[in-house]
Design a protein around this motif. Structure first.
Motif: not given
Length: 221
Positions: A19-26, A43-50, A102-107, A138-143
């Protein structure tokens, strides 16, 4: 349109799963016929954060018309949700989720805030706009690529131990735990999925070695 949520199954047969994750917000901006689509990825870990993040964006962009989003979470990205927030069904949340996948992202949560420019874009135009805004962010994000660990258990009799140990040495692995009971040896291994799959293939070629995916067994219990 409200939210659509789902879960997908997973198993050891998926080779090289990561899984790919975001290193910083984008963020990213897409414009079409006067409408402005502002995409925010975090990057999120829970629905409360969302919920907290959505509330924050709605306060920051109180003059916007729509706050559409998609998120995907879980070890294998098995949980997800999309929300069109009043746009035509399938025109916003799904395209955002497609950009995430398309970026294989989770969390990850991607929210696209729309400021209406006075001209209707049609469903196809909205799909391009929401998906395009998410893609730009997502193209501008660090993964970062995160290996997904798996645990494998091998059971065999003492006379198979030398063959098993040779395979383990070849793959440069070390057992996480070893148990001896009567004439049976149990070895447990933990490694990323690629290594575990190689170990699985090699051990199942040895007659009399019983191999099981302890990760799946733990999940089921």
């Amino acid at each position: 349109m409200g939210c659509i949520a789902g879960r997908a199954g997973h198993g050891i047969v998926t080779v090289g799963l990561r899984k790919n994750i975001l290193l910083t917000p984008a963020s990213g901006v897409y414009k079409d016929k006067g409408s402005k689509f502002l995409a925010y990825a975090c990057l999120v870990k829970s629905e409360a954060e969302i919920r907290d993040y959505l509330d924050q964006l709605k306060k920051e962009h109180f003059g916007a018309r729509h706050w559409c989003y998609a998120w995907r979470m879980g070890e294998n990205g098995e949980s997800y949700r999309v929300n069109d927030d009043g746009e035509p069904t399938g025109s916003a949340g799904r395209p955002i989720l497609a950009a995430i996948d398309a970026h294989g992202l989770s969390d990850i949560l991607v929210v696209v805030v729309r400021y209406f420019g006075g001209t209707l874009l049609g469903v196809r135009g909205l799909i391009n706009a929401y998906g395009g805004a998410a893609t730009l962010a997502l193209a501008a994000a660090q993964l970062a690529v995160m290996p997904i660990p798996r645990t494998l258990t091998a059971n065999f009799t003492y006379d198979k131990q030398a063959e098993v140990q040779k395979v383990v040495n070849d793959l440069e692995l070390k057992p996480k735990a070893v148990f001896y009971q009567n004439d049976t040896v149990t070895m447990q291994f933990e490694a990323d999925l690629e290594q575990i799959e190689l170990l699985w293939v090699r051990l199942t070629r040895i007659f009399g070695v019983d191999v099981s995916d302890a990760t799946e067994e733990a999940t089921e219990t």
